[in-house]
Write an enzyme that holds these catalytic residues in place. Structure first.
Site, PDB file in Angstrom:
ATOM      1  CD  GLN B 346      10.885  49.721  30.292  1.00 43.97           C
ATOM      2  OE1 GLN B 346      11.927  50.280  30.088  1.00 43.97           O
ATOM      3  NE2 GLN B 346      10.714  48.443  30.035  1.00 43.97           N
ATOM      4  CB  THR B 513      14.794  58.343  29.527  1.00 42.36           C
ATOM      5  OG1 THR B 513      14.245  59.410  30.305  1.00 42.36           O
ATOM      6  CG2 THR B 513      15.375  58.947  28.251  1.00 42.36           C
ATOM      7  CG  HIS B 514      13.953  52.728  29.773  1.00 37.27           C
ATOM      8  ND1 HIS B 514      13.645  51.917  30.832  1.00 37.27           N
ATOM      9  CD2 HIS B 514      15.033  53.435  30.161  1.00 37.27           C
ATOM     10  CE1 HIS B 514      14.512  52.115  31.821  1.00 37.27           C
ATOM     11  NE2 HIS B 514      15.361  53.044  31.438  1.00 37.27           N
ATOM     12  CG  ASN B 515      11.784  57.285  24.617  1.00 36.92           C
ATOM     13  OD1 ASN B 515      12.675  57.687  25.375  1.00 36.92           O
ATOM     14  ND2 ASN B 515      10.570  57.737  24.668  1.00 36.92           N
TER      15      ASN B 515
END
Lengths: 244, 587
Positions: B346, B513-515
């Site tokens: 992100q 936490t947008h993997n």
């Protein structure tokens, strides 16, 4: 952390679950859950307030130095009592004596190689080890430069040393992978944690920091104030253990 | 020796959002399902206790609910020329652990990706020409908007999402997001009430001609009973949401939407504190036959199953495939291989403003209490004269005023001492900000593989993340920062500043936490690990469900699309695969 460990809690859960017929025959250790939403009494893990007496980790000399440091980070004035009087040194001591100090939740396997700035701390010292080494090196520095321990310096001299650690003018004799700046940041971060955390952790006596900034603490429902825009919140803080 | 257990129809690895959704649908279809979860059982009355859940030190700073690096760490580096080292503490992102997964402690921003995202290469090539995207490894997802819209709808109604539609079946709706792709109906519950900062943000940007709307929220504005009959409560704006579990049953999670129904089914079993080590394949490598797991006492078990569903966090799905030799490792030198391909993240920036004499009361917050605008997101604006593609959602969301982590001071203030104290008091009620959550597009050298040096507690290689912000995304982010600087002006703040992203992704400060990616979906087995139904091209009785399937990441939080993909895969399994097991798409 000052709450019962996962392991203890898990054993208690297992013990209580074992008595129930829902446990499937093939159950391994670990839990097998089927046919119902599991619930058992006392499954929670409430935090335990620290005992404020004595030192668990620091030596008396280290404790006096840390008390002097948190006093300079957070001096007492009309806004709040000092970091020392609020218990920030006690807070740090209890954290270092527990799982935080031992890095028990972190990845601590080697090899320990020098890293890029984007890769974070790569040293082999736990936080407890970093404090022990850092405080000894600080004592060596002030005894060389001022012929005194840090705690015996005047407030102005203490500020001068702390500013030197913060700004890079003073390099303590530490070890590869652990810089003076990292030691300073660790102390500053932990002091602020203690000052602003729930008082049960020992460093925010009387909810002093929360009163200082107007944080209502452990309150859990603001539906009555959500649309009162730009208006002061009328209630003071409460803590987890019911201080108000 | 592993003890062999009786066979199940379906073995699910991980009982978070996707595992719970698939278990619910597959047990409804009559299958016997076991979900094997590494972390503990967690539920609202026992583990998210309102008497002590509002503990910033424990949950936000020491990260009590998250995956601990001692259990599983990852290594990272910024490019293939560097040596990856372990993230000894998680910082930039925080994966979940235990039943409910990251869905326990998420913020609740529940977006749909755009119709154009699912066919991004086709769309951008048609609009701007192939040369525009030649530095990027963009590719279509293999599924279309019309196919997947109902899956978004299912997830939103499962959760009771609070929001205002902007486009119902092509009709623009006042007060909603005019840039969203057409939805079939209104959100299940109305928007949350707004506190001061987002209200001020929306008024100000609306006067500038932009289109603010309430951020779609899984923190519910009112009580709601979902289609499974599970009842949720009204959000209390407590300010202990992200990084925390909800004690009020008002944030959608597996616990508050599915588990009360799922757990009562005799054909479902959850096995917690059991860590799957690998998926075992038949000797020819073409079918999964079982999983091997280790329980809390270190005993090994083999659980056979007709199907295996990887439903862990996206990054762990990729690692499990690599450890189990499901699919071929991606190679950034040749771009051959599929597992590990198109890892994305992100691309963020923030605006910070300070005022005098305000009462923002930042402690009145919720994970998704805010206003957003998509005027500069995705392809909502014309890129033909710009040197990048992609964009960012701009969000004014007030999550919390918890003081260990959130006590802004005017830039230039000292960080300790008497003057710091005064600056802290002055800043606490007078700061507001808004942020840009930007798209992250794939490039050849950003990828995932297994680390050659560092191992986990069971001796298995850690996942290695090789990532830096691509030039395209840096250019995008700087353009957005320019827009944000102009947006701060009408606020007439005493001070305003906007951050500008630099190269060199830093694993230490929290970002997102947008993997995404690593086991991406697509229509070509040479460039995707799973087909349009999230079925492995290589091992057809394995489905890999999660953000691992995203072929790129948009300027939107991923969970809405993850939830939609889980429903989409569940429908494919129950309506197609069960009747005729095998590859649903010919390779």
């Amino acid at each position: 952390m000052n709450h019962t460990s996962r392991t203890l809690s898990r054993r208690r859960l297992l013990a209580s679950a074992a008595a129930l017929p829902i446990l499937a025959a093939s159950a391994a250790d670990g839990r097998s859950l089927s046919g119902t939403v599991p619930w058992s009494p006392f499954a929670g893990e409430p935090p335990r307030p620290v005992n404020p007496l004595g030192w668990y980790f620091f030596t008396p000399g280290e404790a006096a130095t840390i008390e002097a440091i948190v006093e300079r980070f957070i001096p007492g004035d009309h806004l709040s009592p000092s970091g020392k009087d609020c218990g920030c040194a006690i807070y740090i001591d209890r954290q270092l004596a527990g799982s935080f100090g031992q890095a028990s939740r972190l990845y601590t396997q080697g090899p320990f190689l020098p890293g890029l700035s984007t890769q974070g701390y790569q040293g082999d010292l736990t936080p407890a080890g970093r404090y022990r080494l850092g405080l000894r090196a600080l004592s060596d520095y002030t005894n060389t430069s001022y012929k005194k321990d840090f705690r015996a310096l005047t407030a102005e001299q203490q500020d001068e040393v702390l500013a030197g650690l913060d700004g890079g003018k003073i390099k303590l004799k530490l070890k590869p992978g652990f810089s003076t700046k990292e030691f300073f940041e660790l102390m500053l971060q932990n002091t602020m944690e203690g000052f602003f955390a729930d008082p049960l952790y020992g460093g925010n006596k009387g909810m002093a920091s929360w009163k200082m900034i107007g944080f209502p603490g452990a309150r859990y429902d603001y539906r009555d104030h959500i649309d009162k825009h730009n208006q002061p919140y009328p209630h003071g803080p409460v803590s987890i253990y019911g201080q108000a | 020796m592993a003890r062999l257990l009786p066979k199940k129809d379906v073995v699910i690895i991980g009982l978070g959002w996707t595992g719970a959704i698939l278990a619910q649908q597959l047990t409804d279809a009559g299958l016997n399902v076991v979900a094997i979860e590494r972390g503990p059982w967690r539920d609202t009355p026992t583990d998210f206790n309102v008497a002590y859940v509002q503990d910033e030190l424990r949950y936000a700073v020491r990260k009590d609910l998250f995956l601990q690096p001692s259990v599983e760490a990852m290594t990272m580096r910024n490019n293939p020329g560097q040596t990856a080292l372990p993230m000894r503490d998680y910082g930039s992102f925080l994966p979940g652990h235990g039943v409910g997964g990251a869905g326990v402690h998420w913020n609740g921003h529940t977006w749909r990706f755009w119709d154009g995202d699912f066919q991004i290469k086709t769309h951008l090539t048609q609009r701007y020409g192939a040369a525009k995207i030649k530095t990027l490894q963009l590719q279509d997802w293999g599924v279309t908007w019309n196919e997947i819209e109902s899956s978004f709808d299912q997830f939103e109604y499962l959760c009771g999402i609070s929001g205002k539609a902007g486009n119902i079946k092509g009709q623009t709706q006042a007060g909603g997001n005019p840039f969203e792709s057409p939805r079939s109906r209104e959100y299940p519950t109305p928007p949350m009430k707004m506190s001061y900062a987002p209200t001020l943000f929306a008024q100000t940007v609306k006067e500038m001609g932009y289109h603010p709307f309430p951020t779609p929220s899984a923190n519910l504005s009112q009580a709601y009973v979902n289609p499974l009959g599970v009842r949720m409560g009204q959000c209390t704006y407590c300010g202990f949401c992200e990084r925390f579990a909800c004690g009020n049953y008002s944030k959608a999670s597996a616990q508050t939407t599915i588990l009360p129904v799922l757990m009562k089914k005799p054909n479902f079993e959850a096995r917690t504190e059991c860590e799957v080590l690998k998926v075992n394949l038949t000797p020819d490598g073409k079918m999964a036959k079982s999983v091997t797991y280790i329980d809390a006492n270190g005993a090994e078990f083999e659980q056979p199953g007709d199907m295996v569903l990887l439903c862990a966090y996206g990054l762990m799905n990729v690692r499990m495939m690599l450890l189990s030799r499901i699919g071929k490792q991606y190679d950034p030198a040749t771009a051959a291989g599929t597992v590990g391909r198109n890892y994305c993240y992100q691309t963020s920036a923030g605006a910070r403003m300070f005022f005098e004499g305000k009462r923002f009361n930042p402690f009145i917050g919720a994970g998704t209490l805010g206003q957003s605008m998509d005027d500069f997101n995705g392809d909502a604006f014309d890129h033909s004269k710009l040197d990048f593609v992609g964009g960012a959602g701009i969000n004014c969301v007030v999550t919390n005023g918890r003081p260990i982590g959130n006590r802004p001071t005017m830039p230039g203030s000292p960080r300790w001492g008497a003057k710091w104290k005064q600056a802290t008091v002055d800043g606490y009620q007078n700061a507001m900000g808004f942020s840009a959550q930007g798209s992250s597009y794939p490039v050849r050298e950003n990828y995932l593989d297994l680390d050659p040096t560092y191992k986990d507690r069971h001796g298995r290689p850690l996942l290695r993340v090789t990532f830096d912000f691509p030039d395209n995304d840096i250019a995008m982010s700087h353009h957005i920062s320019d827009q944000m600087e102009m947006m701060t002006k009408p606020f007439n703040a005493k001070y305003a500043a906007v951050s500008r992203l630099k190269k060199g992704w830093d694993a230490v400060p929290y970002q997102s936490t947008h993997n995404t990616g690593g086991a991406i979906m697509g229509s070509d087995p040479k460039t995707s690990a799973v087909n349009k139904y999230l079925q492995s091209w290589d091992v057809p009785n394995v489905f890999v469900v999660g953000a691992s399937a995203f072929a790129h990441n948009a300027g939107l939080n991923p969970t809405g699309t993850v939830g939609a993909l889980a429903h989409w895969a569940a429908e494919a399994i129950t309506t197609k695969y069960i009747k005729s097991p095998g590859a649903l798409v010919p390779a």
